[in-house]
Design an enzyme around this catalytic site. Structure first.
Site, PDB file in Angstrom:
ATOM      1  N   ASN A 155      39.935  49.508  47.815  1.00 22.23           N
ATOM      2  CA  ASN A 155      39.123  48.494  47.283  1.00 22.23           C
ATOM      3  C   ASN A 155      39.912  47.597  46.328  1.00 22.23           C
ATOM      4  O   ASN A 155      39.480  46.378  46.339  1.00 22.23           O
ATOM      5  CB  ASN A 155      37.820  48.963  46.702  1.00 22.23           C
ATOM      6  CG  ASN A 155      38.311  50.165  45.615  1.00 22.23           C
ATOM      7  OD1 ASN A 155      39.042  51.263  45.863  1.00 22.23           O
ATOM      8  ND2 ASN A 155      37.600  50.064  44.219  1.00 22.23           N
ATOM      9  N   CYS A 328      32.794  48.272  39.939  1.00 24.05           N
ATOM     10  CA  CYS A 328      32.216  49.815  39.563  1.00 24.05           C
ATOM     11  C   CYS A 328      32.522  50.163  38.070  1.00 24.05           C
ATOM     12  O   CYS A 328      32.078  50.790  37.352  1.00 24.05           O
ATOM     13  CB  CYS A 328      32.113  50.621  40.393  1.00 24.05           C
ATOM     14  SG  CYS A 328      31.366  50.468  41.846  1.00 24.05           S
TER      15      CYS A 328
END
Lengths: 404, 387
Positions: A155, A328
């Site tokens: 990611n 996140c």
């Protein structure tokens, strides 16, 4: 005309494609039935729509629709796959599990949970380019290895792990192989008829579908079994209970249909934009690309700018919406653990920017971004004592800093 | 052909126009991830906070007590397994009529050393007082009693039950599944919490909100182990990117449901009264009629007529109702709730549930009754011929 801030954070989440939204809305209004309602047309229509979407999701992966289980997103899929398989097979196979240090938290946290329950975990350290090697993976396997989890696409840095080769090894050794493909769908071809992958986590909202819906591919041939993590009415072959969110499922199906039909041409356009961005900022001194540039999806460019301070870099570039690490974890001030695992210093990790390009990115936006980075970096470095020292030829790694 | 008349609101409800309107921006230009540190992310974070306030306000809770989940089932799993895993195994007491999304996670706890104590219900579907007191003497660590039953619509006085446990010196944590209660009865978590209720579960799609959003409302002293890890969202109790559109829709649905609570209940009660009067004339037996019930639910049986068959026939003449709980609609077992109420398996197999919504009308009730009368005669004749 440019709209600010310019969105270059497609790996964090994507806007819902208007075609996807249009397909979803009738399932919020006139076709609102519960797919589990077996006694009337409202339920049947909802069930039909959910099954059509299941076919569409399977088609992108060249998988059997019966192998697709709906979840609330890739985080839940990862939890279900990892905890569900480890618990189911621990008795028969053992309690050793393998993953990579640069996986998403949604893989690493379930691993930690399993460790607290008595499993033993190996975290493979990637090379400087972010990739793990086949030899390294093979060496980590043990007779009691029950599960390996390796993401398809990272990611933060967009590198593609050698899933096909790892799958062959796992099949040969009888190890359950899970792949987090949240960042891979629509960005690279995935063929589950060929790949020896047992479990694959999928997300809609990274591929122009809605948030709140994902899926887990659970292979039936050879059959992989799991312990369910959410219990109740027995939906989804008993693997995931809870009323199916029809409109979201329909949205994921449509998003994956579009991805399958358009990914080849779309990815070439995105690669062209990414390469233009890279070419445009290459002449800025002391910039480093993080992660391998070849084994990488075309959407991602992750760059560290040396001799600027991370926070001021973010402040200076607020006309572009980018990420300075995984979304996140961006609330924390810790440097990215992914870049640290690649051997980057804390400073280089802090001063990194992840640019992720997508369906709605334009050439004008890329041109503006290049110009902005040139302006802001020269300004930031003018103010930076570190930059001055570097320019004067001081080797900063030898400097003894005084404590405050 | 026009769509049939929908009378299965305890299974799911259509999204209200005002809810859809609130959701739409989050399916288009409002695309941010609330964890992102830029304007798109911050806008999403603000919307998430606002929805949390709306949900909290609807149940008299503090916004920080609300944990968003993917729905009621996940919420029940989080409360029961999450609480159980944070303490030593003991006894979990739950009523005999709990929803599968409570019963099934409870059964999972057996493997971790927990014991289940089923609390009997009376012939009206209310928790049996004596058996509840008897269960308390066994010192349960966890108690779960639903506020409103999904089949019968019977309300449980959970505040009184919790108070009784508290007064009796019980140190159990008390959970109440409020999925079928939200929007139908007033819920005041502050007051419930004072009486001894520690956690509630809620769902959006039963109150004209979207599917895919639910919540746990919990006293912060109740320790919960997360069931989905990785990312740290929802105070680390429930990881995963927030389902923005559905959560915003949930918030809007809560606000609308609260505004509509009284007027809606009156309208529903009037329709139900006419329906039940008509049903009695048809020889139907109405379950839980002697108990306090929510205004929208009528659970009945016409003796000697199979419930599944009748529901199928009703669908063909344009009325969407249910023969029992949706989750178990696939199997033809008689309702466990009815059996626990002492209803015979034969009569339980005749059960049909009509659950009304605010868009239903008296004209539709009359139409349903006319069709029921015709179908009853038709089906009873068939039964007579075959026997």
């Amino acid at each position: 005309m440019l709209k600010f801030p310019i969105y270059l954070d497609y790996s964090s989440t994507t806007p819902v494609d208007p075609r996807v939204a249009a397909k979803m809305i009738p399932y919020l209004t006139e076709h609102f039935g519960n797919p589990a309602s077996r006694s009337h047309a409202f339920g049947w229509e909802a069930e039909r729509a959910a099954e059509e979407a299941r076919e569409q999701v399977a088609a992108l992966l060249n998988a059997d629709a019966k192998d697709i289980i709906w979840t609330s997103g890739a985080t839940e899929s990862n939890n279900l796959a990892i905890k569900g398989a480890a618990h189911f097979y621990a008795e028969s196979k053992g309690r050793h599990i393998i993953t990579v240090a640069t996986e998403h938290k949604a893989v690493l946290d379930p691993f930690k949970e399993l460790e607290r329950q008595g499993f033993e975990a190996t975290y493979l350290q990637p090379q400087e380019n972010g990739l793990i090697t086949i030899e390294q993976f093979r060496a980590a396997l043990r007779p009691d290895t029950v599960l390996a989890s390796v993401m398809a696409v990272n990611n933060e840095i967009g590198v593609i792990q050698p899933i096909a080769e790892l799958g062959e090894i796992c099949r040969e050794k009888g190890v359950i192989f899970h792949v987090d493909a949240a960042q891979a769908t629509g960005k690279m071809p995935i063929d589950l008829q060929k790949l020896k992958v047992d479990l694959m986590s999928l997300s809609a909202h990274k591929t122009y579908g809605p948030k709140g819906i994902g899926a887990l591919y659970v292979r039936r041939k050879p059959r992989i079994r799991l312990e369910a993590q959410i219990h109740g009415g027995g939906h989804e072959r008993g693997l995931r209970s809870g009323t199916l969110a029809t409109h979201q499922i329909v949205g994921m199906g449509e998003a994956f249909r579009i991805a399958r039909e358009e990914m080849a041409t779309e990815n070439e356009r995105i690669r062209m934009l990414r390469d233009r961005l890279l070419q445009g900022i290459r002449d800025i001194e002391e910039t480093y690309v993080n992660g391998d540039l070849e084994q990488r999806v075309p959407h991602n460019l992750n760059i560290s700018f040396n001799y600027v301070e991370g926070e001021s870099l973010i402040m200076a570039t607020k006309d572009i919406a980018v990420s300075s690490g995984s979304a996140c974890t961006s609330a924390s001030l810790e440097p990215s653990y992914v870049l640290r695992a690649l051997g980057r210093s804390d400073e280089l990790a802090h001063s990194s920017i992840r640019f992720t390009i997508g369906r709605f990115t334009t050439e004008e936006e890329i041109a503006f971004t290049i110009k902005l980075l040139h302006e802001k970096l020269s300004k930031l470095r003018e103010l930076s004592p570190l930059w001055e020292m570097y320019k004067d030829g001081v080797d900063l790694s030898t400097v003894q800093w005084a404590a405050h | 052909m026009s769509l049939p008349t929908y009378m299965d609101h305890n299974a799911t409800t259509p999204v209200a126009p005002v809810v859809l309107e609130a959701m739409l921006p989050f399916l288009s230009r409002q695309c941010g991830n609330p964890s992102s540190n830029h304007e798109y992310g911050r806008a999403a974070k603000r919307a998430l906070d606002e929805a949390r306030q709306q949900v909290a306000a609807a149940v008299g809770a503090h916004p920080t007590e609300v944990i968003f989940t993917s729905g009621g089932t996940e919420a029940n799993n989080l409360v029961l397994k999450g609480a159980a895993q944070a303490m030593k195994p003991g006894i979990l007491a739950l009523s005999a009529m709990e929803h599968p999304s409570v019963r099934s996670p409870a059964e999972q706890l057996l493997r971790q050393g927990w014991q289940l104590r089923s609390v009997a219900i009376d012939d009206q579907g209310r928790v049996d007082d004596d058996d509840f007191l008897s269960a308390l003497t066994e010192n349960p660590r966890l108690i779960s009693v639903m506020r409103v039953n999904n089949e019968t619509g019977t309300m449980q006085n959970v505040a009184a039950l919790a108070a009784r446990a508290k007064v009796g010196g019980s140190r159990a944590w008390f959970h109440s599944d409020c999925v079928q209660a939200l929007g139908k009865v007033a819920i005041d978590f502050r007051d419930l919490n004072r009486q001894g209720v520690h956690a509630l579960t809620l769902s959006a799609h039963k109150i004209h909100g979207p599917k895919g959003a639910g919540a746990v409302v919990a006293d912060k002293r109740l320790e919960l182990m997360p069931q989905i890890a990785g990312g740290g969202q929802e105070r680390d109790l429930r990881s995963g990117t927030e389902n923005m559109a559905a959560i915003v829709g949930f918030g809007a649905a809560c606000t609308a449901a609260m505004a509509d609570l009284e007027a809606g209940s009156l309208h529903l009660a009037r329709m139900r009264a006419e329906l039940e009067e008509g049903l009695v004339e048809l020889g139907a037996r109405i379950f839980s009629r002697g108990a306090e019930r929510v205004a929208n639910t009528v659970y009945f049986a016409i003796p000697d007529i199979d419930g599944e068959t009748l529901v199928g026939k009703l669908d063909r003449v344009g009325y969407a109702v249910s023969s029992g709980t949706t989750c178990s609609s696939a199997n033809h077992e008689p309702s466990a709730t009815l059996l626990a109420m002492g209803v015979s398996p034969e009569l339980a197999k005749s059960a049909v549930r009509v659950s009304l919504g605010r868009d239903n009308t008296l004209t539709q009730i009359h139409g349903l009754l006319e069709n029921l009368a015709a179908l009853r005669d038709q089906l009873l004749n068939l039964t007579a011929i075959s026997s």
